[in-house]
Design an enzyme around this catalytic site. Structure first.
Site, PDB file in Angstrom:
ATOM      1  N   TYR A 160       0.872  -1.178  -0.002  1.00 10.49           N
ATOM      2  CA  TYR A 160       0.123  -0.043   0.033  1.00 10.49           C
ATOM      3  C   TYR A 160       0.844   1.277  -0.154  1.00 10.49           C
ATOM      4  O   TYR A 160       0.849   2.184  -0.724  1.00 10.49           O
ATOM      5  CB  TYR A 160      -0.858  -0.005   1.291  1.00 10.49           C
ATOM      6  CG  TYR A 160      -1.764   1.055   1.307  1.00 10.49           C
ATOM      7  CD1 TYR A 160      -3.050   1.099   0.550  1.00 10.49           C
ATOM      8  CD2 TYR A 160      -1.651   2.198   2.353  1.00 10.49           C
ATOM      9  CE1 TYR A 160      -3.942   2.238   0.741  1.00 10.49           C
ATOM     10  CE2 TYR A 160      -2.952   3.036   2.503  1.00 10.49           C
ATOM     11  CZ  TYR A 160      -3.811   3.087   1.517  1.00 10.49           C
ATOM     12  OH  TYR A 160      -4.689   4.145   1.679  1.00 10.49           O
ATOM     13  N   LYS A 164       1.109   4.118  -2.734  1.00 19.86           N
ATOM     14  CA  LYS A 164       0.665   5.462  -2.661  1.00 19.86           C
ATOM     15  C   LYS A 164       1.802   6.344  -2.997  1.00 19.86           C
ATOM     16  O   LYS A 164       1.592   7.484  -3.251  1.00 19.86           O
ATOM     17  CB  LYS A 164       0.166   5.573  -1.082  1.00 19.86           C
ATOM     18  CG  LYS A 164      -1.164   4.887  -0.918  1.00 19.86           C
ATOM     19  CD  LYS A 164      -2.207   5.280  -1.772  1.00 19.86           C
ATOM     20  CE  LYS A 164      -3.578   4.739  -1.415  1.00 19.86           C
ATOM     21  NZ  LYS A 164      -4.643   5.369  -2.312  1.00 19.86           N
TER      22      LYS A 164
END
Length: 306
Positions: A160, A164
């Site tokens: 993640y 991002k």
């Protein structure tokens, strides 16, 4: 009073619930016509359809669409639908995302790849599908959803966090490429209580972070006078801006340069006094070239010992 987004056409991905739902409702409240995207949105009684229904019930204009953002053909069909219905796309909010949290030691490559596919390639597919049209109409507002997990790291979120932070790099370059065409690109780093955060924090804390407290920041990034290349952080009514900075650092001449000498000066390199926010990646080159010239001049002007 003219609404902030009067008759602007917006696409919000992952808008069936949570932040995406809140964004879609807030954009509509300010006058935008909204395509509410979510996987499965084409099914009767879907969450995305309920969001579109709520917008229409409040006097706005919206439709639901079920493109999977990892499929470029489905994304292109989604954009065509918006153009056929409203004539153009002015705003794209790349919000779709998933979590597959595990420590890196326990994470499979498929779990890593899937998160990258949804967050990064999903945003790439959607942005690519609207990019040239936005350039041709000399107007566009694109928001990438980043996270403090990418900016600063978070245990158990290697996939993640990598995704991002990749979106920040995408935003930085697209903002430069879109500037002359009136296309502004920004990042939103939200803290909100959504399905993705269930079980991570106490309910008392989660109650402070309603998605509705984030969406006004989203609107600020897509209005006519929106900034570009901004990383806006928001949660529980608090707002901050993140910047990728560069310290002044040091310069070592060839005679002194060695790994051992460098290791001994890492604290000097990390000194944040007078740090800057480079305008482009080339600023690193310019900064280092200027220091190297200065360092060489100082070295050449120093009298040699006899």
């Amino acid at each position: 009073m003219t609404q902030l987004l009067q008759d602007r056409i917006a696409i919000v991905t992952g808008a069936g619930r949570g932040l995406g739902r809140s964004h879609a409702l807030e954009l509509a409240r300010h006058g935008a016509k909204v395509l509410v995207n979510d996987k499965g949105a084409d099914q009767p009684g879907s969450e995305a359809q309920a969001v579109a229904d709520a917008i229409r019930a409040a006097g706005g204009d919206a439709c639901a669409q079920g493109a999977d953002v990892t499929d470029p053909q489905q994304v292109q069909a989604m954009v065509r639908l918006a153009v056929q219905r409203w004539g153009r796309v002015d705003i794209l909010v790349n919000n779709a995302g998933i979590l597959r949290d595990k420590s890196f030691a326990k994470m499979s490559l498929e779990e890593f790849r899937l998160v990258m596919e949804v967050h990064v390639m999903g945003a790439v597919h959607c942005t690519h599908a609207v990019w040239n049209a936005m350039r041709e109409q000399n107007y566009g507002r694109i928001v990438m959803t980043t996270s403090s997990s990418g900016l600063y790291g978070n245990f158990g979120q290697a996939n993640y966090g990598a995704a991002k932070m990749a979106l920040v790099g995408l935003m930085q370059t697209l903002a430069l490429e879109g500037e002359r065409y009136g296309v502004r690109v920004n990042c939103l780093a939200p803290t909100a209580a959504t399905a993705m955060t269930e079980g991570l924090l106490e309910q008392e804390v989660l109650d402070l972070f309603a998605p509705s407290s984030v969406s006004p920041a989203l609107v600020a990034l897509v209005t006519e006078n929106a900034p570009t290349r901004t990383i806006l952080m928001v949660g529980a009514g608090s707002f901050e801006q993140a910047n990728i900075t560069m310290t002044q650092g040091i310069c070592m001449n060839a005679a002194d340069l060695s790994a051992r000498a460098l290791i001994g000066r890492l604290d000097e390199i990390a000194d944040r006094r007078n740090e800057t926010v480079p305008a482009t990646g080339f600023d690193q080159l310019r900064h280092e070239a200027a220091k190297a010239r200065s360092c060489r001049q100082v070295h050449s002007s120093t009298p040699s010992s006899i």
